[in-house]
Design a protein around this motif. Structure first.
Motif, PDB file in Angstrom:
ATOM      1  N   UNK A  81       0.807  -1.214   0.000  1.00 18.77           N
ATOM      2  CA  UNK A  81       0.000   0.000   0.000  1.00 18.77           C
ATOM      3  C   UNK A  81       0.842   1.267   0.000  1.00 18.77           C
ATOM      4  N   UNK A  82       1.912   1.281   0.771  1.00 17.19           N
ATOM      5  CA  UNK A  82       2.753   2.470   0.824  1.00 17.19           C
ATOM      6  C   UNK A  82       3.389   2.746  -0.536  1.00 17.19           C
ATOM      7  N   UNK A  83       3.823   1.694  -1.209  1.00 13.96           N
ATOM      8  CA  UNK A  83       4.401   1.869  -2.541  1.00 13.96           C
ATOM      9  C   UNK A  83       3.346   2.328  -3.545  1.00 13.96           C
ATOM     10  N   UNK A  84       2.131   1.806  -3.397  1.00 13.63           N
ATOM     11  CA  UNK A  84       1.042   2.212  -4.293  1.00 13.63           C
ATOM     12  C   UNK A  84       0.743   3.697  -4.130  1.00 13.63           C
ATOM     13  N   UNK A  85       0.671   4.160  -2.883  1.00 10.99           N
ATOM     14  CA  UNK A  85       0.402   5.579  -2.633  1.00 10.99           C
ATOM     15  C   UNK A  85       1.522   6.438  -3.221  1.00 10.99           C
ATOM     16  N   UNK A  86       2.754   5.998  -3.023  1.00 12.64           N
ATOM     17  CA  UNK A  86       3.901   6.754  -3.553  1.00 12.64           C
ATOM     18  C   UNK A  86       3.850   6.825  -5.075  1.00 12.64           C
ATOM     19  N   UNK A 160      -9.150   9.141   1.429  1.00  7.88           N
ATOM     20  CA  UNK A 160      -8.772   7.762   1.128  1.00  7.88           C
ATOM     21  C   UNK A 160      -7.437   7.713   0.385  1.00  7.88           C
ATOM     22  N   UNK A 161      -7.233   8.669  -0.518  1.00  7.24           N
ATOM     23  CA  UNK A 161      -5.993   8.681  -1.294  1.00  7.24           C
ATOM     24  C   UNK A 161      -4.765   8.997  -0.440  1.00  7.24           C
ATOM     25  N   UNK A 162      -4.990   9.510   0.754  1.00 12.35           N
ATOM     26  CA  UNK A 162      -3.875   9.860   1.633  1.00 12.35           C
ATOM     27  C   UNK A 162      -3.540   8.749   2.621  1.00 12.35           C
ATOM     28  N   UNK A 163      -4.344   7.680   2.660  1.00  8.70           N
ATOM     29  CA  UNK A 163      -4.085   6.593   3.598  1.00  8.70           C
ATOM     30  C   UNK A 163      -2.776   5.882   3.248  1.00  8.70           C
ATOM     31  N   UNK A 164      -1.919   5.702   4.225  1.00 14.67           N
ATOM     32  CA  UNK A 164      -0.648   4.998   3.983  1.00 14.67           C
ATOM     33  C   UNK A 164      -0.733   3.543   4.410  1.00 14.67           C
ATOM     34  N   UNK A 165      -1.835   3.156   5.013  1.00  9.76           N
ATOM     35  CA  UNK A 165      -2.067   1.750   5.338  1.00  9.76           C
ATOM     36  C   UNK A 165      -3.564   1.490   5.353  1.00  9.76           C
ATOM     37  N   UNK A 166      -3.913   0.222   5.142  1.00  7.46           N
ATOM     38  CA  UNK A 166      -5.317  -0.178   5.132  1.00  7.46           C
ATOM     39  C   UNK A 166      -5.538  -1.196   6.244  1.00  7.46           C
ATOM     40  N   UNK A 167      -6.511  -0.955   7.140  1.00 10.68           N
ATOM     41  CA  UNK A 167      -6.770  -1.904   8.222  1.00 10.68           C
ATOM     42  C   UNK A 167      -7.435  -3.184   7.713  1.00 10.68           C
ATOM     43  N   UNK A 168      -7.692  -4.084   8.625  1.00 15.78           N
ATOM     44  CA  UNK A 168      -8.213  -5.391   8.236  1.00 15.78           C
ATOM     45  C   UNK A 168      -9.681  -5.355   7.830  1.00 15.78           C
ATOM     46  N   UNK A 189      -6.183  -6.038  -1.600  1.00 15.10           N
ATOM     47  CA  UNK A 189      -5.099  -5.815  -0.651  1.00 15.10           C
ATOM     48  C   UNK A 189      -5.181  -6.802   0.513  1.00 15.10           C
ATOM     49  N   UNK A 190      -6.365  -7.398   0.690  1.00 16.79           N
ATOM     50  CA  UNK A 190      -6.512  -8.407   1.726  1.00 16.79           C
ATOM     51  C   UNK A 190      -7.463  -8.050   2.835  1.00 16.79           C
ATOM     52  N   UNK A 191      -8.101  -6.891   2.770  1.00 18.53           N
ATOM     53  CA  UNK A 191      -9.038  -6.485   3.818  1.00 18.53           C
ATOM     54  C   UNK A 191     -10.393  -7.146   3.610  1.00 18.53           C
ATOM     55  N   UNK A 192     -11.127  -7.279   4.716  1.00 21.48           N
ATOM     56  CA  UNK A 192     -12.522  -7.703   4.655  1.00 21.48           C
ATOM     57  C   UNK A 192     -13.370  -6.453   4.422  1.00 21.48           C
TER      58      UNK A 192
END
Length: 452
Positions: A81-86, A160-168, A189-192
């Motif tokens: 996710x961090x690489x995607x945002x970058x 949402x575009x500023x999130x550097x991580x996504x919770x579960x 990404x793997x979240x529910x």
């Protein structure tokens, strides 16, 4: 000393506003442009362009997983996710950094701040008064208010575009473009993921049969969709956990989550413009304009894009076509140019993409002797060869004229293939015309002949 006077003041820097400002300046007009946020507009900075980067990532993961053991061996493919945002910022940041400079280089005066009408031909921005012969409003739309208890706990699409991580666990309120596109990315990404939609169908702009197919496929990938629901409250729980309360079929229900994203619609971004002072008529749908995109109450004001009260879909191509007409009218003594919309294709960049143009099956059967050609094309070779597993189409043809009345696509390259139908419908090509055309093979475009 009097207020600065311009031939044209442009409010906003999105697609329509940028087109109007630049083309009028090229014709020698003195132009000012005003932006309340970063120069560049929603589409480039917080909408279409960054969203497509995210959807490309989700599609890539989906293809790799579908091709595992067939085309590739890649057990650990995942979204970082961090690489995607970058990477996304490689597309948005240059726009924010360079857009204002590009306006100035062309001789357009730039102003920062929220524009406010002070008269029929006057604007105030950051304490400075400006006058103009004409004013163009292209301020787009913003997320509609989430007016429920705890509504401020939800983030908007911009954030949402500023999130550097996504919770579960992630809950999306609303089942339109924004929610469904982001839901597909977050799930890969793997979240529910849970989507709570007020209407009885997510993506209501698209064919219900294809949406059902997409919904079933999405459920297999961790996206739980609940329709005919009304979110009533977002409660805080322990730590980061929140509880979203909603009503479904008369019963109260709840879902625990770590993140809530508000994607339940957008409204014209007219707050603070003080349109009353400019004598600019508007409704909750936007600024009221005539056939020439001119204010119905103040002929010095023009508007285009998502901030106008229009029967056309609020899409970038719509805004661009309206801007084309506005420019021609601004440069003429008397406005005579109307937007030439034709039929406008719509695409949601879900996984896979879903696309639509023209009449729905219901509308076509009400008004025409319509032939419906519909099939699940998931097993077609063109789809299977890519490693993808979900595709379908519905093409609607008028039996009397053989013209295409509507086309609805789901699957790989749907966002590209729909443009062939747009071209055919714009220029009155019949299904026989299309079927007699030789397309390169094997391509998704060549599948069109099989569809009709």
């Amino acid at each position: 000393m009097g207020n600065p006077h311009f031939d044209l003041i442009v409010i906003g820097t999105g697609p329509s506003a940028s087109t109007v400002a630049k083309k009028c300046r090229r014709e020698g007009k003195r132009v000012a442009i005003i932006e309340a946020r970063e120069f560049g507009g929603t589409c480039a900075l917080r909408g279409c362009n960054p969203k497509k980067v995210y959807s490309n990532a989700a599609n890539l993961i989906d293809r790799i997983r579908g091709a595992e053991g067939k085309l590739v061996k890649c057990d650990d493919a995942r979204i970082d996710w961090k690489e995607l945002v970058a990477f996304q910022r490689e597309f948005t940041q240059p726009v924010a950094d360079s857009t204002e400079a590009s306006y100035r280089k062309q001789g357009i005066d730039t102003f920062h701040g929220r524009a406010t009408f002070t008269g029929r031909k006057s604007i105030e921005v950051d304490g400075q008064s400006l006058d103009a012969d004409r004013i163009f409003v292209g301020v787009g739309a913003r997320p509609s208010p989430l007016d429920i208890p705890g509504g401020k706990r939800a983030i908007r699409s911009d954030e949402f575009f500023e999130l550097t991580e996504i919770p579960k666990r992630v809950v999306f309120i609303g089942g339109g473009y924004i929610s469904m596109e982001f839901a597909c990315v977050v799930a890969r990404h793997g979240a529910s993921v849970t989507v709570l939609q007020r209407a009885d169908q997510v993506l209501p702009e698209f064919d219900p049969d294809l949406v059902d197919q997409l919904t079933e496929y999405s459920a297999e990938h961790g996206i739980n969709i609940f329709t005919s629901t009304a979110v009533t409250e977002i409660d805080a729980a322990s730590g980061r956990t929140m509880v979203v309360q909603y009503k479904s079929k008369g019963h109260m229900k709840s879902v625990e989550t770590d993140l809530v994203v508000h994607g339940a619609g957008r409204i014209p971004n007219l707050d603070g413009l003080n349109l009353e002072a400019g004598e600019v008529a508007y409704s909750e749908m936007g600024i009221k304009v005539d056939a020439f995109m001119r204010s119905t109450s103040n002929p010095a004001v023009y508007a285009a894009g998502d901030c106008v009260d229009s029967s056309q879909p609020p899409l970038t191509p719509t805004a661009n076509e309206q801007a084309r007409a506005v420019v021609n009218n601004l440069l003429a003594t008397t406005p005579t140019h109307r937007p030439d919309y034709g039929v406008i294709p719509q695409v949601a960049f879900t996984v896979p993409a879903i696309a639509s143009i023209g009449l729905s099956q219901l509308d076509a059967e009400r008004s025409h002797d319509a032939e419906i050609r519909h099939d699940d094309s998931s097993t077609w070779g063109s789809v299977r060869k890519t490693g993808q597993r979900c595709a379908g189409y519905k093409v609607i043809i008028d039996r009397d004229s053989d013209l295409i009345l509507g086309a609805h696509l789901l699957g790989p390259a749907a966002e590209e293939t729909i443009n062939l139908f747009a071209l055919a419908m714009k220029h009155g090509l019949t299904s026989r015309d299309i079927k007699s055309t030789l397309f390169a093979f094997p391509t998704f475009a060549s599948d069109v002949r099989r569809m009709i």
